[in-house]
Design a protein around this motif. Structure first.
Motif, PDB file in Angstrom:
ATOM      1  N   ARG A  45      -2.923  16.209  -3.451  1.00  0.00           N
ATOM      2  CA  ARG A  45      -3.637  15.126  -3.554  1.00  0.00           C
ATOM      3  C   ARG A  45      -4.669  15.195  -2.228  1.00  0.00           C
ATOM      4  O   ARG A  45      -4.165  15.510  -1.369  1.00  0.00           O
ATOM      5  CB  ARG A  45      -2.782  13.732  -3.495  1.00  0.00           C
ATOM      6  N   ILE A  46      -5.822  14.815  -2.661  1.00  0.00           N
ATOM      7  CA  ILE A  46      -7.023  14.931  -1.747  1.00  0.00           C
ATOM      8  C   ILE A  46      -7.495  13.571  -1.297  1.00  0.00           C
ATOM      9  O   ILE A  46      -7.617  12.839  -2.285  1.00  0.00           O
ATOM     10  CB  ILE A  46      -8.093  15.809  -2.097  1.00  0.00           C
ATOM     11  N   PHE A  47      -7.685  13.451  -0.245  1.00  0.00           N
ATOM     12  CA  PHE A  47      -7.921  11.674   0.416  1.00  0.00           C
ATOM     13  C   PHE A  47      -9.170  12.163   1.598  1.00  0.00           C
ATOM     14  O   PHE A  47      -9.320  12.826   2.278  1.00  0.00           O
ATOM     15  CB  PHE A  47      -6.778  11.118   1.230  1.00  0.00           C
ATOM     16  N   LEU A  48     -10.033  11.164   1.292  1.00  0.00           N
ATOM     17  CA  LEU A  48     -11.300  11.065   2.331  1.00  0.00           C
ATOM     18  C   LEU A  48     -10.621   9.849   3.235  1.00  0.00           C
ATOM     19  O   LEU A  48     -10.290   8.767   2.763  1.00  0.00           O
ATOM     20  CB  LEU A  48     -12.757  10.769   1.710  1.00  0.00           C
ATOM     21  N   VAL A  49     -10.836  10.284   4.574  1.00  0.00           N
ATOM     22  CA  VAL A  49     -10.317   9.299   5.477  1.00  0.00           C
ATOM     23  C   VAL A  49     -11.630   8.784   6.263  1.00  0.00           C
ATOM     24  O   VAL A  49     -12.212   9.571   7.023  1.00  0.00           O
ATOM     25  CB  VAL A  49      -9.418   9.932   6.532  1.00  0.00           C
ATOM     26  N   PRO A  55      -8.692   3.019  10.392  1.00  0.00           N
ATOM     27  CA  PRO A  55      -8.814   4.372   9.446  1.00  0.00           C
ATOM     28  C   PRO A  55      -8.220   3.684   7.745  1.00  0.00           C
ATOM     29  O   PRO A  55      -7.343   2.926   7.794  1.00  0.00           O
ATOM     30  CB  PRO A  55      -7.683   5.090   9.879  1.00  0.00           C
ATOM     31  N   CYS A  56      -9.018   4.335   7.054  1.00  0.00           N
ATOM     32  CA  CYS A  56      -8.903   4.028   5.736  1.00  0.00           C
ATOM     33  C   CYS A  56      -8.755   5.508   4.841  1.00  0.00           C
ATOM     34  O   CYS A  56      -9.728   6.038   4.959  1.00  0.00           O
ATOM     35  CB  CYS A  56      -9.768   3.071   5.132  1.00  0.00           C
ATOM     36  N   ARG A  57      -7.577   5.530   3.862  1.00  0.00           N
ATOM     37  CA  ARG A  57      -7.800   6.686   3.199  1.00  0.00           C
ATOM     38  C   ARG A  57      -8.004   6.295   1.836  1.00  0.00           C
ATOM     39  O   ARG A  57      -7.626   5.449   1.089  1.00  0.00           O
ATOM     40  CB  ARG A  57      -6.151   7.308   3.149  1.00  0.00           C
ATOM     41  N   THR A  58      -9.102   7.192   1.119  1.00  0.00           N
ATOM     42  CA  THR A  58      -9.584   6.682  -0.360  1.00  0.00           C
ATOM     43  C   THR A  58      -9.254   8.102  -1.247  1.00  0.00           C
ATOM     44  O   THR A  58      -9.688   9.282  -0.860  1.00  0.00           O
ATOM     45  CB  THR A  58     -11.133   6.825  -0.099  1.00  0.00           C
ATOM     46  N   TYR A  59      -8.670   7.721  -2.146  1.00  0.00           N
ATOM     47  CA  TYR A  59      -8.098   9.001  -2.984  1.00  0.00           C
ATOM     48  C   TYR A  59      -9.362   9.657  -3.803  1.00  0.00           C
ATOM     49  O   TYR A  59     -10.345   8.971  -4.212  1.00  0.00           O
ATOM     50  CB  TYR A  59      -7.310   8.407  -4.178  1.00  0.00           C
ATOM     51  N   ALA A  83     -12.507  12.449   7.753  1.00  0.00           N
ATOM     52  CA  ALA A  83     -11.594  13.619   7.798  1.00  0.00           C
ATOM     53  C   ALA A  83     -11.185  13.727   6.450  1.00  0.00           C
ATOM     54  O   ALA A  83     -11.242  12.730   5.467  1.00  0.00           O
ATOM     55  CB  ALA A  83     -10.535  13.558   8.705  1.00  0.00           C
ATOM     56  N   ILE A  84     -10.581  14.726   6.027  1.00  0.00           N
ATOM     57  CA  ILE A  84     -10.102  14.881   4.672  1.00  0.00           C
ATOM     58  C   ILE A  84      -8.474  15.168   4.823  1.00  0.00           C
ATOM     59  O   ILE A  84      -8.053  15.871   5.785  1.00  0.00           O
ATOM     60  CB  ILE A  84     -10.450  16.295   3.887  1.00  0.00           C
ATOM     61  N   ASP A  85      -7.719  14.380   4.227  1.00  0.00           N
ATOM     62  CA  ASP A  85      -6.434  14.351   4.361  1.00  0.00           C
ATOM     63  C   ASP A  85      -5.818  15.296   2.984  1.00  0.00           C
ATOM     64  O   ASP A  85      -6.374  14.984   1.884  1.00  0.00           O
ATOM     65  CB  ASP A  85      -5.472  13.146   4.226  1.00  0.00           C
ATOM     66  N   VAL A  86      -4.939  16.133   3.232  1.00  0.00           N
ATOM     67  CA  VAL A  86      -4.127  16.769   2.017  1.00  0.00           C
ATOM     68  C   VAL A  86      -2.684  16.515   1.922  1.00  0.00           C
ATOM     69  O   VAL A  86      -2.149  16.896   2.857  1.00  0.00           O
ATOM     70  CB  VAL A  86      -4.714  18.102   1.817  1.00  0.00           C
ATOM     71  N   ASP A  87      -2.473  16.082   0.922  1.00  0.00           N
ATOM     72  CA  ASP A  87      -0.826  15.951   0.781  1.00  0.00           C
ATOM     73  C   ASP A  87      -0.318  16.941  -0.393  1.00  0.00           C
ATOM     74  O   ASP A  87      -0.795  16.788  -1.516  1.00  0.00           O
ATOM     75  CB  ASP A  87      -0.418  14.509   0.230  1.00  0.00           C
ATOM     76  N   ALA A  88       0.496  17.752  -0.101  1.00  0.00           N
ATOM     77  CA  ALA A  88       0.966  18.685  -0.986  1.00  0.00           C
ATOM     78  C   ALA A  88       2.302  18.698  -1.461  1.00  0.00           C
ATOM     79  O   ALA A  88       2.967  18.168  -0.943  1.00  0.00           O
ATOM     80  CB  ALA A  88       0.879  20.320  -0.500  1.00  0.00           C
ATOM     81  N   TYR A  89       2.766  18.830  -2.935  1.00  0.00           N
ATOM     82  CA  TYR A  89       3.805  18.768  -3.421  1.00  0.00           C
ATOM     83  C   TYR A  89       4.364  20.259  -4.041  1.00  0.00           C
ATOM     84  O   TYR A  89       3.258  20.894  -4.638  1.00  0.00           O
ATOM     85  CB  TYR A  89       3.500  17.796  -4.501  1.00  0.00           C
ATOM     86  N   GLY A  90       5.451  20.291  -3.836  1.00  0.00           N
ATOM     87  CA  GLY A  90       6.110  21.720  -4.356  1.00  0.00           C
ATOM     88  C   GLY A  90       6.470  21.530  -5.753  1.00  0.00           C
ATOM     89  O   GLY A  90       6.439  22.741  -6.389  1.00  0.00           O
ATOM     90  N   SER A  91       6.835  20.703  -6.462  1.00  0.00           N
ATOM     91  CA  SER A  91       6.854  20.253  -7.951  1.00  0.00           C
ATOM     92  C   SER A  91       5.633  20.182  -8.409  1.00  0.00           C
ATOM     93  O   SER A  91       4.750  19.660  -7.934  1.00  0.00           O
ATOM     94  CB  SER A  91       8.019  19.311  -8.003  1.00  0.00           C
ATOM     95  N   ALA A  92       5.782  20.372 -10.000  1.00  0.00           N
ATOM     96  CA  ALA A  92       4.657  20.073 -10.609  1.00  0.00           C
ATOM     97  C   ALA A  92       4.178  18.691 -10.703  1.00  0.00           C
ATOM     98  O   ALA A  92       3.003  18.481 -11.188  1.00  0.00           O
ATOM     99  CB  ALA A  92       5.001  20.608 -12.261  1.00  0.00           C
ATOM    100  N   GLY A 103      -1.673  17.470   5.895  1.00  0.00           N
ATOM    101  CA  GLY A 103      -2.463  17.703   6.893  1.00  0.00           C
ATOM    102  C   GLY A 103      -3.766  17.091   6.957  1.00  0.00           C
ATOM    103  O   GLY A 103      -4.186  16.420   5.938  1.00  0.00           O
ATOM    104  N   ARG A 104      -4.371  17.199   7.995  1.00  0.00           N
ATOM    105  CA  ARG A 104      -5.748  16.486   8.076  1.00  0.00           C
ATOM    106  C   ARG A 104      -6.837  17.807   8.532  1.00  0.00           C
ATOM    107  O   ARG A 104      -6.487  18.235   9.630  1.00  0.00           O
ATOM    108  CB  ARG A 104      -5.588  15.353   8.953  1.00  0.00           C
ATOM    109  N   SER A 105      -8.084  17.554   8.398  1.00  0.00           N
ATOM    110  CA  SER A 105      -9.191  18.351   8.811  1.00  0.00           C
ATOM    111  C   SER A 105      -9.512  17.654   9.898  1.00  0.00           C
ATOM    112  O   SER A 105      -9.417  16.938  10.264  1.00  0.00           O
ATOM    113  CB  SER A 105      -9.960  18.175   7.641  1.00  0.00           C
ATOM    114  N   PRO A 106     -10.321  18.775  10.591  1.00  0.00           N
ATOM    115  CA  PRO A 106     -11.090  18.161  11.791  1.00  0.00           C
ATOM    116  C   PRO A 106     -11.935  17.102  11.517  1.00  0.00           C
ATOM    117  O   PRO A 106     -12.280  17.224  10.238  1.00  0.00           O
ATOM    118  CB  PRO A 106     -11.926  19.498  12.245  1.00  0.00           C
ATOM    119  N   VAL A 107     -12.504  16.414  12.225  1.00  0.00           N
ATOM    120  CA  VAL A 107     -13.411  15.134  11.897  1.00  0.00           C
ATOM    121  C   VAL A 107     -14.693  15.772  11.823  1.00  0.00           C
ATOM    122  O   VAL A 107     -15.213  16.935  12.346  1.00  0.00           O
ATOM    123  CB  VAL A 107     -13.691  14.179  13.279  1.00  0.00           C
TER     124      VAL A 107
END
Length: 121
Positions: A45-49, A55-59, A83-92, A103-107
Motif C-alpha cells: 500500500r502506497i501513502f503520501l505523507v 503529519p498526515c498519511r493519504t492512501y 514523503a512516500i510511505d510503503v506498507d508491504a505484505y507477504g500474503s496476497a 518504509g518511508r522515502s526521503p523528504v
C-alpha cells in the motif's frame, strides 16, 4: 507477547522516489529490503505523507506483486514537504492484518510553480 514478537520480525524498507515528470507531478516509487533479509511481497500500500506539525498519511494505491510503481500526485496538492510511505505484505491479502515491512522515502518538496506550470500550456 505474541503481537510484540510479530513487530520485531517486521522488515525495514528502503523507499526511493524520483520525479518522472515534475510538471505533472508524476513520481516513480520503488522499495526494497536489505539483500541479507530478502523477502518477496505480494502487495504494498502506497501513502503520501504531508510533513509538518501534524503529519498526515493519504492512501494513494495498492500495488500487487511489484517493487516499483508510478504515481500521479493529486492536482490540488499544496506546495510543501512530503514523503512516500510503503506498507508491504507477504500474503496476497493485505487485509489479513500482517504488516511485513514498512518504509518511508526521503523528504521531497512540491513547489508551487509545478502546479502553475501544469496549466500554463
Amino acid at each position: 507477547m505474541k503481537d510484540r514478537a510479530g513487530l520485531e520480525e517486521r522488515s525495514a524498507l528502503r523507499v526511493t522516489v524520483d520525479f518522472t515528470d515534475a510538471a505533472h507531478r508524476s513520481l516513480g516509487v520503488g522499495w526494497s529490503v536489505d539483500a541479507a533479509t530478502y523477502r518477496r511481497f505480494e502487495s504494498a500500500r502506497i501513502f503520501l505523507v504531508a510533513l509538518g506539525s501534524r503529519p498526515c498519511r493519504t492512501y494513494l494505491g495498492l500495488v500487487d506483486g511489484q517493487d516499483r510503481t508510478s504515481i500521479q500526485l493529486p492536482e490540488a496538492l499544496p506546495a510543501g514537504a512530503y514523503a512516500i510511505d510503503v506498507d508491504a505484505y507477504g500474503s496476497a491479502s493485505w487485509g489479513d492484518g500482517r504488516l511485513d515491512a514498512r518504509g518511508r522515502s526521503p523528504v521531497f518538496t512540491v513547489e508551487p510553480e509545478a502546479a502553475e506550470s501544469a496549466g500554463a500550456d
